[in-house]
Scaffold this motif. Structure first.
Motif, mmCIF file in Angstrom:
data_model
loop_
_atom_site.group_PDB
_atom_site.id
_atom_site.type_symbol
_atom_site.label_atom_id
_atom_site.label_comp_id
_atom_site.label_asym_id
_atom_site.label_seq_id
_atom_site.Cartn_x
_atom_site.Cartn_y
_atom_site.Cartn_z
ATOM 1 N N UNK A 70 33.712 32.803 93.314
ATOM 2 C CA UNK A 70 32.394 32.537 92.727
ATOM 3 C C UNK A 70 32.504 31.377 91.759
ATOM 4 N N UNK A 71 31.680 30.370 91.990
ATOM 5 C CA UNK A 71 31.666 29.201 91.122
ATOM 6 C C UNK A 71 30.922 29.502 89.822
ATOM 7 N N UNK A 72 31.290 28.801 88.732
ATOM 8 C CA UNK A 72 30.511 28.931 87.506
ATOM 9 C C UNK A 72 29.170 28.234 87.705
ATOM 10 N N UNK A 73 28.105 28.813 87.197
ATOM 11 C CA UNK A 73 26.779 28.218 87.367
ATOM 12 C C UNK A 73 25.883 28.618 86.204
ATOM 13 N N UNK A 74 25.494 27.641 85.386
ATOM 14 C CA UNK A 74 24.621 27.914 84.237
ATOM 15 C C UNK A 74 23.251 28.424 84.662
ATOM 16 N N UNK A 75 22.741 27.910 85.771
ATOM 17 C CA UNK A 75 21.392 28.275 86.204
ATOM 18 C C UNK A 75 21.339 29.594 86.959
ATOM 19 N N UNK A 76 22.482 30.053 87.414
ATOM 20 C CA UNK A 76 22.558 31.308 88.149
ATOM 21 C C UNK A 76 23.879 32.000 87.795
ATOM 22 N N UNK A 77 24.047 32.392 86.496
ATOM 23 C CA UNK A 77 25.312 33.009 86.088
ATOM 24 C C UNK A 77 25.488 34.384 86.732
ATOM 25 N N UNK A 78 26.731 34.794 86.874
ATOM 26 C CA UNK A 78 27.003 36.103 87.479
ATOM 27 C C UNK A 78 26.447 37.210 86.586
ATOM 28 N N UNK A 79 26.330 38.383 87.162
ATOM 29 C CA UNK A 79 25.801 39.519 86.400
ATOM 30 C C UNK A 79 26.811 40.068 85.409
ATOM 31 N N UNK A 80 28.063 39.663 85.539
ATOM 32 C CA UNK A 80 29.123 40.180 84.667
ATOM 33 C C UNK A 80 29.255 39.322 83.418
ATOM 34 N N UNK A 81 29.528 39.980 82.292
ATOM 35 C CA UNK A 81 29.874 39.292 81.056
ATOM 36 C C UNK A 81 31.234 39.807 80.627
ATOM 37 N N UNK A 82 32.191 38.901 80.546
ATOM 38 C CA UNK A 82 33.591 39.253 80.343
ATOM 39 C C UNK A 82 34.096 38.660 79.028
ATOM 40 N N UNK A 83 34.790 39.475 78.255
ATOM 41 C CA UNK A 83 35.385 38.987 77.014
ATOM 42 C C UNK A 83 36.681 38.244 77.334
ATOM 43 N N UNK A 84 36.746 36.948 76.984
ATOM 44 C CA UNK A 84 37.986 36.202 77.224
ATOM 45 C C UNK A 84 39.109 36.746 76.351
ATOM 46 N N UNK A 85 40.289 36.803 76.907
ATOM 47 C CA UNK A 85 41.458 37.273 76.169
ATOM 48 C C UNK A 85 42.496 36.167 76.097
#
Length: 191
Positions: free
Chosen positions: A43-58
């Protein structure tokens, strides 16, 4: 004569955006169905169509954001709230998430994850990475760029990557599966 050229370029941009959106929607559908991705990028990063997941970077996560709606910039999370990036001047610097997005067109930071939206945590040599802070590199947009620098921090090898896709192929080979770019969940964007 300039008007037809302008209209042609505009039409091409609309078609490209439509294709990209369609591709993102296909990637999301495959992921929901549990189907294996067909390429290194699930899955590509996309500002206009972000994925439904929100992940905390570690610490050890690779993150990215959009730049001028045409490029993707990457960095390595090296501490809580700190990203090591290679600036276009050639300066390698440790910056906050807020600074990572500053002066870029991207609205979101994305984190490299697996198909289940678990952040991919890369092991890296902390001493090697610490030596990179405030180091200068001979920057080149298609040979020694942010992808090459992120790879160098992970592997100790300065490999030229001409594109985000080639960088993802290398990451995918390193971890043994496709890379998914999910929106980062960041507690507070501070300076």
């Amino acid at each position: 004569m300039p008007l037809p050229i302008l209209l042609g370029v505009s039409a091409a941009a609309v078609l490209a955006n439509s294709f990209y959106r369609s591709e993102i929607e296909k990637q999301d559908k495959q992921r929901k169905l549990g189907l294996k991705a067909r390429s290194a990028v699930g899955r590509y990063p996309c500002d206009h169509l972000p994925s439904e997941f929100q992940i905390t970077p570690e610490i050890g996560s690779i993150v990215c954001c959009g730049v001028y709606n045409g490029f993707i910039h990457t960095g390595l999370v090296i501490d809580d709230g700190l990203v090591l990036e290679l600036h276009g001047s050639g300066l390698s610097r440790a910056i906050s998430f807020k600074r990572f997005l500053q002066d870029r067109s991207g609205q979101h930071i994305f984190v490299a994850t697996d198909t289940l939206a678990n952040p991919i945590i890369f092991d890296f040599d902390q001493e090697h990475v610490a030596r990179q802070v405030f180091a200068y590199h001979d920057y080149h947009v298609s040979k020694r760029n942010c992808y090459s620098h992120s790879w160098y921090c992970l592997t100790g090898k300065m490999t030229p990557f001409a594109s985000f896709e080639l960088f993802n192929k290398a990451l995918s080979s390193l971890v043994g599966h496709s890379i998914y770019w999910d929106r980062a969940k960041i507690k507070k964007l501070t300076s």
